[in-house]
Design an enzyme around this catalytic site. Structure first.
Site: not given
Ligand code: C5P
Length: 297
Positions: A107-110, A142, A14, A100, A104-105
């Protein structure tokens, strides 16, 4: 007849065309408003059901990936099992990474969203997107977006997805991928320490640009207020900022920015020739891996 006990599924990357982090919420996450778009860089998952209870992950190149038990793909399978105890079989997931990690793309979430979709199908759970998205939110902010894919506005901590169905994008993106790993959590913490984090932004311009296929308007309105925090956290990311400006501007990009918390940069173009030239320049003159991607739905 098609074999229902195995399937292959692609997990797209993304881009955040617009990312406005508004501030810290009581739950420790940050409230945000973002426009995300899935693009044509894919991880590949092959999922196979087998007798037994095990959830097995096989990755070709595991560099930069967490251990299997911490991998979101495995967590997705375990979450489905937890919610559907009637499932009595295991799954083997082969994951081929092309996106990679730490860029910020998404990948893990997708990968996690693809695992939820694929495994629920294999186990015959007949789940619809809203139900999958609800489970996805338990795994990461995400991930619900990737259940829908395409273009969407996401709010809350990112988990509230409003798909944008009525659009006609026709832009081309150049992805520039300096080999830098940025920690999302660190960038958000740094964001909280910044004193000057606001600027005038307008999400409506980005949404309109997508709706009308106006690439110049999109380029003019790309926005990401995590960029300063990301450059503060990673001096290497800050160092490549000038190179990005030079190469994207010289090749005629309408605009460029980082995706999410970095380290990937992207520029938007309407002409394929200009985009190809940019890719060539990044590779040959800056030694930075680059490729062309386009929106996928
Ligand atoms: O939700 P996710 O596990 O992908 O988020 C990773 C880290 O990014 C969270 O532990 C948090 O520190 C930060 N985050 C945040 N606010 C968001 C999304 C992520 O602070 N809206």
């Amino acid at each position: 007849m098609r074999d229902k006990s195995q399937l292959a599924i692609s997990a797209p990357a993304k881009l955040n065309l617009y990312l406005h982090v508004k501030g810290l919420m009581h739950n420790g996450y940050h409230e945000l408003e973002t426009v995300m778009q899935t693009v044509s860089l894919f991880d590949e998952l092959r999922i196979r059901e087998f007798a037994g209870t095990e959830i097995k992950l096989i990755t070709g190149n595991s560099e930069g990936l967490p251990p299997a038990e911490e991998n979101l793909v495995v967590k997705a399978a375990k979450l489905l099992k937890y919610h559907y105890p009637r499932v009595k079989t295991g799954v083997e997931i082969r994951l081929k990474k092309n996106i990679p990690p730490g860029t910020g793309l998404g990948g893990g979430s997708s990968d996690a969203a693809a695992a939820l979709k694929g495994i629920s199908k294999i186990w015959g759970l007949e789940m619809q997107k809203p139900e999958l998205a609800e489970l996805a939110a338990e795994l990461g902010s995400d991930i619900p977006f990737f259940i829908y894919g395409g273009a969407a506005i996401c709010r809350g901590r990112g988990e509230l997805v409003e798909p944008l169905p009525d659009i006609q994008e026709n832009f081309i993106c150049v992805l520039a991928l300096p080999p830098i790993h940025v920690s999302t959590a660190e960038v958000y913490s740094e964001f909280d320490c910044l004193t000057n984090k606001s600027s005038l932004v307008n999400i409506a311009e980005v949404v309109s640009s997508l709706k009308f296929g106006d690439t110049k308007m999109l380029g003019d309105n790309l926005f990401n207020n995590l960029r300063q925090a990301a450059c503060n956290v990673s001096t290497r990311l800050a160092e490549v900022e000038e190179t990005m400006d030079k190469f994207f501007s010289l090749s005629g990009a309408y605009g460029y920015n980082i995706s999410g918390s970095g380290s990937a940069w992207f520029g938007v173009y309407s002409e394929r020739e200009s985009a190809l030239q940019a890719v060539k320049n990044f590779k040959e003159q800056a030694n930075i891996p680059a490729c062309i991607v386009h929106p996928v739905f």
